[in-house]
Design a protein around this motif. Structure first.
Motif, PDB file in Angstrom:
ATOM      1  N   ARG A  78       0.815  -1.194   0.000  1.00  0.00           N
ATOM      2  CA  ARG A  78       0.000   0.000   0.000  1.00  0.00           C
ATOM      3  C   ARG A  78       0.859   1.259   0.000  1.00  0.00           C
ATOM      4  N   PHE A  79       0.224   2.369  -0.382  1.00  0.00           N
ATOM      5  CA  PHE A  79       0.949   3.627  -0.497  1.00  0.00           C
ATOM      6  C   PHE A  79       1.534   4.072   0.843  1.00  0.00           C
ATOM      7  N   ASP A  80       0.788   3.919   1.930  1.00  0.00           N
ATOM      8  CA  ASP A  80       1.297   4.324   3.245  1.00  0.00           C
ATOM      9  C   ASP A  80       2.537   3.530   3.623  1.00  0.00           C
ATOM     10  N   ALA A  81       2.570   2.256   3.232  1.00  0.00           N
ATOM     11  CA  ALA A  81       3.754   1.443   3.516  1.00  0.00           C
ATOM     12  C   ALA A  81       4.959   1.953   2.739  1.00  0.00           C
ATOM     13  N   LEU A  82       4.734   2.374   1.501  1.00  0.00           N
ATOM     14  CA  LEU A  82       5.823   2.960   0.722  1.00  0.00           C
ATOM     15  C   LEU A  82       6.345   4.231   1.371  1.00  0.00           C
ATOM     16  N   LEU A  83       5.434   5.055   1.870  1.00  0.00           N
ATOM     17  CA  LEU A  83       5.813   6.334   2.455  1.00  0.00           C
ATOM     18  C   LEU A  83       6.609   6.147   3.740  1.00  0.00           C
ATOM     19  N   LEU A  84       6.295   5.102   4.497  1.00  0.00           N
ATOM     20  CA  LEU A  84       6.981   4.858   5.761  1.00  0.00           C
ATOM     21  C   LEU A  84       8.282   4.084   5.595  1.00  0.00           C
ATOM     22  N   GLY A  85       8.537   3.597   4.385  1.00  0.00           N
ATOM     23  CA  GLY A  85       9.751   2.819   4.162  1.00  0.00           C
ATOM     24  C   GLY A  85      11.011   3.636   4.414  1.00  0.00           C
ATOM     25  N   GLN A  86      12.052   2.963   4.829  1.00  0.00           N
ATOM     26  CA  GLN A  86      13.304   3.633   5.178  1.00  0.00           C
ATOM     27  C   GLN A  86      14.381   3.475   4.104  1.00  0.00           C
ATOM     28  N   THR A  87      14.004   2.961   2.946  1.00  0.00           N
ATOM     29  CA  THR A  87      15.010   2.660   1.918  1.00  0.00           C
ATOM     30  C   THR A  87      15.029   3.672   0.780  1.00  0.00           C
ATOM     31  N   HIS A  88      14.233   4.703   0.860  1.00  0.00           N
ATOM     32  CA  HIS A  88      14.144   5.651  -0.249  1.00  0.00           C
ATOM     33  C   HIS A  88      15.323   6.613  -0.261  1.00  0.00           C
ATOM     34  N   LYS A  89      15.948   6.741  -1.418  1.00  0.00           N
ATOM     35  CA  LYS A  89      17.046   7.675  -1.564  1.00  0.00           C
ATOM     36  C   LYS A  89      16.504   9.069  -1.870  1.00  0.00           C
ATOM     37  N   PRO A  90      17.159  10.128  -1.385  1.00  0.00           N
ATOM     38  CA  PRO A  90      16.703  11.490  -1.686  1.00  0.00           C
ATOM     39  C   PRO A  90      16.771  11.774  -3.186  1.00  0.00           C
ATOM     40  N   ILE A  91      15.884  12.645  -3.647  1.00  0.00           N
ATOM     41  CA  ILE A  91      15.748  12.933  -5.075  1.00  0.00           C
ATOM     42  C   ILE A  91      15.798  14.438  -5.316  1.00  0.00           C
ATOM     43  N   SER A  92      16.489  14.832  -6.381  1.00  0.00           N
ATOM     44  CA  SER A  92      16.456  16.201  -6.882  1.00  0.00           C
ATOM     45  C   SER A  92      15.570  16.236  -8.118  1.00  0.00           C
ATOM     46  N   LEU A  93      14.533  17.066  -8.107  1.00  0.00           N
ATOM     47  CA  LEU A  93      13.656  17.234  -9.262  1.00  0.00           C
ATOM     48  C   LEU A  93      14.193  18.380 -10.102  1.00  0.00           C
ATOM     49  N   LEU A  94      14.540  18.103 -11.353  1.00  0.00           N
ATOM     50  CA  LEU A  94      15.129  19.103 -12.247  1.00  0.00           C
ATOM     51  C   LEU A  94      14.074  19.574 -13.243  1.00  0.00           C
ATOM     52  N   VAL A  95      13.821  20.894 -13.242  1.00  0.00           N
ATOM     53  CA  VAL A  95      12.734  21.441 -14.059  1.00  0.00           C
ATOM     54  C   VAL A  95      13.276  22.564 -14.951  1.00  0.00           C
ATOM     55  N   PRO A  96      13.674  22.277 -16.193  1.00  0.00           N
ATOM     56  CA  PRO A  96      14.080  23.342 -17.117  1.00  0.00           C
ATOM     57  C   PRO A  96      12.862  24.142 -17.564  1.00  0.00           C
ATOM     58  N   ALA A  97      13.005  25.460 -17.619  1.00  0.00           N
ATOM     59  CA  ALA A  97      11.856  26.307 -17.954  1.00  0.00           C
ATOM     60  C   ALA A  97      12.282  27.401 -18.916  1.00  0.00           C
ATOM     61  N   TYR A  98      11.673  27.422 -20.079  1.00  0.00           N
ATOM     62  CA  TYR A  98      11.882  28.503 -21.048  1.00  0.00           C
ATOM     63  C   TYR A  98      10.526  29.011 -21.504  1.00  0.00           C
ATOM     64  N   ASN A  99      10.216  30.246 -21.159  1.00  0.00           N
ATOM     65  CA  ASN A  99       8.927  30.859 -21.498  1.00  0.00           C
ATOM     66  C   ASN A  99       7.760  29.993 -21.020  1.00  0.00           C
ATOM     67  N   GLU A 100       7.778  29.653 -19.742  1.00  0.00           N
ATOM     68  CA  GLU A 100       6.752  28.798 -19.144  1.00  0.00           C
ATOM     69  C   GLU A 100       5.858  29.577 -18.186  1.00  0.00           C
ATOM     70  N   GLU A 101       5.664  30.864 -18.455  1.00  0.00           N
ATOM     71  CA  GLU A 101       4.843  31.714 -17.583  1.00  0.00           C
ATOM     72  C   GLU A 101       3.465  31.108 -17.327  1.00  0.00           C
ATOM     73  N   ALA A 102       2.874  30.482 -18.341  1.00  0.00           N
ATOM     74  CA  ALA A 102       1.503  29.987 -18.232  1.00  0.00           C
ATOM     75  C   ALA A 102       1.374  28.773 -17.330  1.00  0.00           C
ATOM     76  N   THR A 103       2.439  27.990 -17.193  1.00  0.00           N
ATOM     77  CA  THR A 103       2.323  26.706 -16.495  1.00  0.00           C
ATOM     78  C   THR A 103       3.224  26.568 -15.276  1.00  0.00           C
ATOM     79  N   ILE A 104       4.206  27.438 -15.109  1.00  0.00           N
ATOM     80  CA  ILE A 104       5.261  27.195 -14.133  1.00  0.00           C
ATOM     81  C   ILE A 104       4.737  27.166 -12.698  1.00  0.00           C
ATOM     82  N   GLU A 105       3.795  28.037 -12.354  1.00  0.00           N
ATOM     83  CA  GLU A 105       3.291  28.061 -10.976  1.00  0.00           C
ATOM     84  C   GLU A 105       2.601  26.751 -10.622  1.00  0.00           C
ATOM     85  N   ALA A 106       1.695  26.299 -11.487  1.00  0.00           N
ATOM     86  CA  ALA A 106       0.966  25.060 -11.209  1.00  0.00           C
ATOM     87  C   ALA A 106       1.909  23.874 -11.135  1.00  0.00           C
ATOM     88  N   SER A 107       2.887  23.826 -12.040  1.00  0.00           N
ATOM     89  CA  SER A 107       3.812  22.694 -12.056  1.00  0.00           C
ATOM     90  C   SER A 107       4.656  22.651 -10.793  1.00  0.00           C
TER      91      SER A 107
END
Length: 482
Positions: A43-72
């Motif tokens: 289940r999802f809660d079991a995944l969230l409580l797991g201790q094996t998850h490595k930290p993640i960096s989310l990389l978001v390139p943005a060029y002229n994304e005024e319309a969508t950048i806030e929501a994203s």
């Protein structure tokens, strides 16, 4: 070569393509069943409580994304994951992308000194949010998507990075479901998830709560395509270790290996595929065990073109990127040194992806020519039409049926019936139109290497009020380049 032999070769080509569709559909059903069993046992809660998850960096390139950048960015920050950061790279945007980020997240200059091992365009300034300590914004000179990702990758702190598009939204469970694969497999280099159109999605408090059929025909055709491409195509290639593409909209990578091979290439518009091929090549030349895979259940929602001219530009770019990546690594083609990638995967992508527009359109022209010149070969024309359209339509229908079992799907019976109608029309006009676009891209691609073309975004209405424009004096001031 006489006409009979030519006819035979075309029929063999289309027969092999349809055999591949059949294998793909069977594989999809099997993999979807496995995915559903995993959902039942973990289940999802079991995944969230797991201790094996490595930290993640989310990389978001943005060029002229005024319309969508806030929501994203809001959707990325709301993801349920134990430890992550979001790095948005403003790639010299000419619109208000940076202003929107500043107004929404209260950016302040922050000096960040990092070792830069991959050359990139100059960084103008780095910022941190006073409201979200996990958000970093980098402002740089325009250099393209690959350049932006290379900058973000080097500023990232964590061992895994997720490359995302600025017009995309992640399902809140997506990171957990894709990242746990790294806990299960020490040799895993990259894992990709499913990308689906968010056009027609219904939002509540920034989350997708329902799916309706999009308003326009061009969006509906793409909905059919995405379901077939990911549920049948990617699933099958991944199951047999033949995958050469992880979508640039959603892929999770080991950062150290991506840096080791030099990051994303600047000389192609298909930088996402090219990096995957290069990782395959590097691992096999180093004779190291590795895995590059795709999983069905993590979902990334992306905005697809809602106008024919925008779709034409996108498909033109995709075709050129495919050819550029294959040509750059042509040494792997039918080379036993690269195992199944060189002997099976590369030939498949060359003949059934890159050269498909040339071969299929030539087949159509041959069939028409037989009729016009009076050299009518009834068995050939009948078999050709059957293999080219009827079986493909059956696969599209079947893919729509498989989609019913996904956690988020179009649920209204009327919408599903109309979608089946577009699955029929997909092989009776739309596919041939895209083949013409790709054919032209194949012919002219060498003259336009690295040219992206203009794309337009529409504002994503997530059910939350937009942030008001900042005052003229509110834009963050650039510190000295780091």
């Amino acid at each position: 070569m006489n006409l009979t032999v030519v006819e035979f070769l075309f029929l063999v080509y289309f027969a092999l393509m349809n055999v591949g569709y059949a294998i793909g559909l069977t594989t999809t059903v099997r993999e979807l069943a496995r995915s559903m069993r995993r959902h039942q046992t973990l289940r999802f809660d079991a995944l969230l409580l797991g201790q094996t998850h490595k930290p993640i960096s989310l990389l978001v390139p943005a060029y002229n994304e005024e319309a969508t950048i806030e929501a994203s960015v809001r959707s990325f920050l709301n993801l349920r994951y134990p430890q992550f950061e979001v790095i948005v790279v403003n790639d010299g945007s000419r619109d208000r992308t940076l202003d929107v980020l500043n107004a929404t997240f209260d950016l302040h200059p922050a000096q960040m000194v990092v070792p830069l091992t991959i050359p990139t365009k100059p960084v103008r300034g780095t910022y941190r949010s006073a409201r979200e300590d996990r958000l970093i914004v980098i402002d740089k000179d325009n250099g393209g998507k690959a350049d932006s990702l290379n900058v973000a990758m080097q500023y990232a702190r964590y061992p895994l990075f997720c490359a995302l598009d600025a017009d995309s939204l992640l399902d809140e469970e997506a990171l957990l479901r894709v990242a746990r694969r790294f806990a299960d497999d020490d040799n895993l280099l990259v894992v990709g998830g499913t990308v689906r159109p968010l056009n027609g999605a219904v939002f509540h408090d920034g989350r997708i709560v329902d799916l309706h059929l999009p308003a326009t025909a061009v969006e509906r055709f793409q909905l059919v395509e995405y379901i077939r491409a990911f549920l049948v195509g990617r699933t099958t290639l991944s199951a047999y270790g033949l995958l050469l593409i992880i979508s640039g909209a959603f892929g999770l990578f080991r950062r150290d290996v991506a840096l080791q091979v030099g990051g994303y290439a600047h000389d192609t518009v298909g930088e996402d595929m090219e990096l995957i091929v290069r990782l395959h090549r590097h691992a096999r030349e180093q004779r190291r065990p590795y895995t590059i895979t795709y999983v069905i259940d993590p979902i990334c929602w992306t905005q697809v073109p809602d106008a024919w001219n925008l779709l034409r530009r996108q498909r033109d770019r995709w075709q050129r990127g495919l050819i550029e990546a294959l040509w750059k690594h042509r040494r792997m083609f039918l080379n036993p040194r690269y195992g199944r990638i060189g002997m099976i995967s590369m030939p498949y992508y060359v003949f059934f992806e890159a050269l498909a527009p040339v071969i299929e359109l030539t087949g159509y022209a041959l069939a028409v020519g037989l009729v016009v010149t009076g050299k009518f070969s009834a068995p050939f024309v009948a078999l050709f039409f059957l293999l080219a359209t009827a079986y493909g339509t059956l696969i599209s229908f079947s893919a729509q049926s498989v989609e019913v079992f996904l956690r988020q799907r179009i649920s209204r019976p009327g919408d599903r019936l109309r979608l089946l109608g577009f699955a029929l029309l997909d092989n009776l006009g739309f596919r041939q139109w895209t083949l013409l676009i790709r054919f032209w891209a194949t012919l002219t691609g060498p003259l336009r290497a690295g040219q992206w073309g203009k794309m337009e975004r529409r504002r994503i209405d997530t059910g939350t009020p937009p942030t008001p424009p900042p005052d003229a004096g509110d834009s963050p001031r650039n510190p000295d380049p780091t």
